[in-house]
Enzyme design. Structure first.
Site, PDB file in Angstrom:
ATOM      1  N   SER A 124      41.562  44.532  55.514  1.00 53.45           N
ATOM      2  CA  SER A 124      42.184  45.134  54.913  1.00 53.45           C
ATOM      3  C   SER A 124      43.065  46.039  55.692  1.00 53.45           C
ATOM      4  O   SER A 124      42.606  46.511  56.907  1.00 53.45           O
ATOM      5  CB  SER A 124      41.558  46.049  53.717  1.00 53.45           C
ATOM      6  OG  SER A 124      42.454  46.913  52.996  1.00 53.45           O
TER       7      SER A 124
ATOM      8  N   TYR B  74      35.329  51.632  50.082  1.00 50.15           N
ATOM      9  CA  TYR B  74      36.191  50.408  50.288  1.00 50.15           C
ATOM     10  C   TYR B  74      36.441  50.895  51.822  1.00 50.15           C
ATOM     11  O   TYR B  74      36.511  49.555  52.679  1.00 50.15           O
ATOM     12  CB  TYR B  74      37.511  50.378  49.372  1.00 50.15           C
ATOM     13  CG  TYR B  74      38.014  49.453  49.371  1.00 50.15           C
ATOM     14  CD1 TYR B  74      37.874  48.066  48.922  1.00 50.15           C
ATOM     15  CD2 TYR B  74      39.321  49.282  50.173  1.00 50.15           C
ATOM     16  CE1 TYR B  74      38.459  46.785  48.876  1.00 50.15           C
ATOM     17  CE2 TYR B  74      40.151  48.072  50.461  1.00 50.15           C
ATOM     18  CZ  TYR B  74      39.650  46.862  49.712  1.00 50.15           C
ATOM     19  OH  TYR B  74      40.507  45.634  49.958  1.00 50.15           O
TER      20      TYR B  74
END
Length: 255
Positions: free
Chosen positions: A147, A160
């Protein structure tokens, strides 16, 4: 000339989170290059993905597995099922992931554990099981989905960010250990994609405008934007790539 390097006929790929979004897009891309697909998802079926893959003349195996509840033995059994039913396992795409948003001072243990268990723990143990098969076969490809938050801190997503930073580190660590087995471990780091995970951001007009204003490409990414990179990393064309985390972000990190 050279296109044969991207050919995946005769290969089998296991893609997690394959029922929709980025997972579906990558599963279909690999099938377009010739690979048979095992789609793992917590939903009981992947009918749409199955239809898209089979329309390309490739086989599709549905694996219904809840990665939050799955034990290490469950993950090993899933890999063995792929080998038993499709004959081999050449490519693993660790795409499945969740995100839970809350201020760090208020973040719950339940949300922390759920995100870390799916995004990092399940990815590692599924990769471990797949790599054991790949080693016996003489090689394989592991493609993790990282990410932008493998590089940045983000806002309101501590677990996350931690999990995706962990995926980047794990990608490098496993690449170091397994390159000698002819197992390439790399990662794709998508930018802001139009998926379920970003739906709250896209629904917030001010936040969406702020994000788009920083992306040089001027738009949200789509699953189709990952087709080229996933085929590269899954094929002989990426044979000398080890431990790379490749941004596909419309220029976000370059800004």
């Amino acid at each position: 000339m050279g296109l044969e390097l991207f050919d995946l006929h005769g290969k089998v790929a296991l893609v997690t989170g394959a029922s929709r979004g980025l997972g579906q897009g990558m599963a279909v891309a690999l099938a377009e290059a010739g690979a048979d697909i095992a789609g793992l998802d917590r939903t009981p079926d992947c009918d749409e993905t199955c239809a898209l893959v089979e329309a390309l003349g490739c086989r599709f195996l549905n694996l219904s597995v809840d990665l939050l509840a799955a034990s290490v033995d469950d993950l090993r059994a899933s890999v063995q099922q792929v080998v038993n039913e499709l004959g081999r396992l050449d490519i693993l795409v660790n795409n499945a992931g969740i995100i839970r948003r809350a201020p760090a001072m208020d973040y719950s243990e339940e949300d922390w554990d759920a995100v870390m268990d799916i995004n990092l723990r399940a990815a590692f143990f599924l990769t471990q099981a797949a790599a054991r098969v790949m080693r016996e076969q003489g090689g394989g490809k592991v493609i993790n989905v990282a990410s932008m938050l493998s590089f940045q801190g983000g806002i309101l997503v501590p677990s996350y960010t931690a999990s995706k930073s962990g995926i980047a580190g794990l990608t490098r660590a496993l690449a170091n250990e397994w390159a000698g087995y002819n197992i390439n471990v790399n990662a794709i780091a998508p930018g802001y994609m139009a998926t379920d995970n970003t739906a709250p951001l896209r629904a917030d007009a001010a936040r969406s405008e702020s994000i788009l204003g920083r992306i040089p490409a001027g738009r949200w990414g789509t699953p189709a934007d990952l087709k080229g990179i996933v085929i590269l990393l899954a094929s002989d064309a990426g044979a000398y790539m080890n431990g790379a985390i490749v941004p596909v972000d419309g220029g976000w990190l370059a800004r």
